[in-house]
Write an enzyme that holds these catalytic residues in place. Structure first.
Site, PDB file in Angstrom:
ATOM      1  N   TRP A   1       0.842  -1.205   0.000  1.00 60.82           N
ATOM      2  CA  TRP A   1       0.000   0.000   0.000  1.00 60.82           C
ATOM      3  C   TRP A   1       0.871   1.248   0.000  1.00 60.82           C
ATOM      4  CZ3 TRP A   1      -4.737   1.363  -1.088  1.00 60.82           C
ATOM      5  CH2 TRP A   1      -5.803   0.468  -0.928  1.00 60.82           C
TER       6      TRP A   1
ATOM      7  N   TRP B   1     -17.887  21.174  -0.882  1.00 55.22           N
ATOM      8  CA  TRP B   1     -17.724  20.607   0.460  1.00 55.22           C
ATOM      9  C   TRP B   1     -18.248  21.662   1.436  1.00 55.22           C
ATOM     10  CZ3 TRP B   1     -16.139  15.620   0.794  1.00 55.22           C
ATOM     11  CH2 TRP B   1     -15.477  15.065  -0.309  1.00 55.22           C
TER      12      TRP B   1
ATOM     13  N   ASN C   1      -4.150   3.089  12.240  1.00 56.25           N
ATOM     14  CA  ASN C   1      -4.613   3.209  10.861  1.00 56.25           C
ATOM     15  C   ASN C   1      -6.133   3.106  10.737  1.00 56.25           C
ATOM     16  OD1 ASN C   1      -3.959   3.469   7.993  1.00 56.25           O
ATOM     17  ND2 ASN C   1      -4.794   1.397   7.831  1.00 56.25           N
TER      18      ASN C   1
ATOM     19  N   TRP D   1     -11.644  17.350   2.102  1.00 53.65           N
ATOM     20  CA  TRP D   1     -10.599  16.416   2.541  1.00 53.65           C
ATOM     21  C   TRP D   1      -9.230  17.090   2.631  1.00 53.65           C
ATOM     22  CZ3 TRP D   1      -6.667  15.863  -0.962  1.00 53.65           C
ATOM     23  CH2 TRP D   1      -6.945  16.164  -2.301  1.00 53.65           C
TER      24      TRP D   1
END
Length: 466
Positions: free
Chosen positions: A274, A302, A337, A355
């Site tokens: 990853w 947003w 995580n 984000w």
């Protein structure tokens, strides 16, 4: 054999299995190690006191380790190409060695350093070091970059891995005292406030101890079953060490692969994949820093407020699992995580905040801040990133809490106001108008309402684009 060369330390603050350093040591009578400090002051969009404090400790450790070899670390500050050019002139070095960076900022400096070396008429050698496979080594059958993790990881896992080398034993005589060095940095160098977080111990020895503890203590063996449980140590806690190159990715992979049969060890090795998948995304698509990876969602509104963002950032949302994650981040510079996903999805899907706001906040708090992984994780959580799953994957924080912290151990560790609340009550919203505890706020939103609102925002944007 050339007399003197420079080794430019970057994301490789170690003496063990350091590819460029090994090559320099094998080809020169004298290797002069140099680290070049950035010259920004007070605030940076991509780092903060926790990561810089970890860097300071790691540089101090590296300097001591170099002294044991009879060498010394030269510290300079400014643009890398200009400082390296000055050092070459001062030392009469005949070559520069460094390990490559896959971040756009580090990557952009490398051709400038090569150009400076060419101008000086000396050699310049760069090496693969911080990844097992460089971005252009893991491609589709059509020689295109992967946009989805699963096929990337299958290819990545099947490729032969480079074996680690040992530790350098000599770098030759240390640089002449006429070669000036700045003192080892402290946070004052960047005019940053003191770090108040309890960040991990820094330096190569501390990192190697963490690696061995992860492998030898059984955490690696249980990783596939326990990695999503945030209470206690269920993961490697090596992200900051990989970020600064205190341990070698080759040695970590080799030790993990040797310790376990493939079917047991693969879950952790996939986490290493990853990391390199996100490096590759950033390599081939550097625009992800500024816009959504999936073009379908570029320009989408947003509508979240600054006030809502502040409650999220301070761990006062009234959602116990979210607040626990944010407070762990604030107090340690790290976050489990699973909690990174939960908190990121809550900010983007429940509070409808951009984000990019969360991405920047994490980078300013994390001791392990890695641009590629952080951006990839945030875009994945926001539903805009490199992933095959649809945007309507929206985690319910109450269900996440019940599933991964059923006894409330993690929540009560980081949200002490809730230490006396029975665990089952931590996983469902309190009745209207009530609080879980006197000093703890009620949930700031209703998850189901905000889920529907989120889906409507995405659907409206999609319809307007089609």
């Amino acid at each position: 054999m050339p007399r003197t060369v420079l080794h430019w330390f970057r994301r490789d603050l170690r003496l063990t299995d350091n590819t460029a350093l090994q090559a320099a040591a094998k080809t020169a009578e004298q290797v002069i190690p140099v680290y070049i400090l950035s010259d920004w002051k007070e605030r940076h969009d991509w780092t903060g006191p926790n990561r810089q404090q970890f860097l300071c400790g790691s540089l101090a450790s590296l300097a001591k380790n170099l002294e044991t070899l009879g060498s010394r670390l030269i510290i300079r500050c400014g643009r890398a190409d200009a400082e390296i050019e000055r050092l070459v002139r001062e030392t009469q070095a005949s070559a520069v060695y460094f390990n490559r960076d896959y971040d756009p900022y580090g990557r952009a400096m490398e051709p400038k350093v090569r150009a400076a070396c060419t101008q000086l008429g000396i050699e310049c050698h760069s090496y693969q070091d911080s990844v097992l496979h460089e971005p252009d080594a893991v491609l589709t059958l059509n020689a295109q970059p992967y946009r989805v993790f699963t096929p990337y990881s299958k290819n990545w896992l099947a490729l032969d891995k480079i074996a680690p080398q040992g530790r350098v034993t000599t770098l030759g005589p240390k640089a002449d005292e006429k070669v000036k060095s700045l003192p080892l940095p402290t946070l004052a160098h960047w005019q940053l406030p003191a770090s108040t977080a309890q960040i991990p111990a820094s330096g190569e020895r501390a990192a190697r101890d963490r690696m061995q503890r992860f492998i030898d203590s059984g955490i690696l063996h249980r990783y596939g079953q326990e990695r999503n449980i945030p209470a206690g140590q269920t993961t490697s806690v090596l992200s900051q060490d990989l970020r600064h190159g205190l341990i070698s990715i080759r040695e970590l992979y080799q030790q993990c692969a040797r310790a376990l049969p493939a079917e047991v060890g693969t879950p952790y090795l996939k986490e290493l994949a990853w990391r390199e998948f996100y490096f590759a995304i950033l390599w081939f698509y550097p625009n992800v820093f500024d816009e959504e990876f999936n073009p379908d969602w570029r320009g989408m509104p947003w509508p979240g407020s600054d006030a809502d963002f502040l409650r999220w950032a301070t761990g006062t949302t009234g959602f116990p699992i979210v607040d626990a994650g944010m407070r762990q981040l604030l107090q340690t510079g790290l976050m489990h995580n699973r909690l990174r996903m939960i908190t990121a999805m809550f900010l983007t899907k429940d509070l409808h905040c951009d984000w990019r706001m969360g991405e920047a906040f994490f980078m300013q708090q994390l001791a392990d801040g890695e641009n590629a992984s952080n951006n990839g994780g945030w875009q994945w959580s926001a539903g805009t990133g490199a992933d095959a799953a649809p945007y309507f994957r929206i985690q319910n924080p109450w269900l996440q809490s019940a599933r991964f912290d059923p006894d409330g151990v993690y929540i009560k560790q980081w949200v002490p106001e809730l230490k006396d609340v029975p665990a089952p009550l931590l996983h469902e919203p309190p009745k209207l108008g009530l609080r879980l505890a006197k000093d703890y706020p009620p949930p700031m939103v209703d998850h189901h309402t905000e889920r529907d609102r989120c889906l409507a925002i995405f659907a409206k944007h999609k319809a307007e684009r089609s």
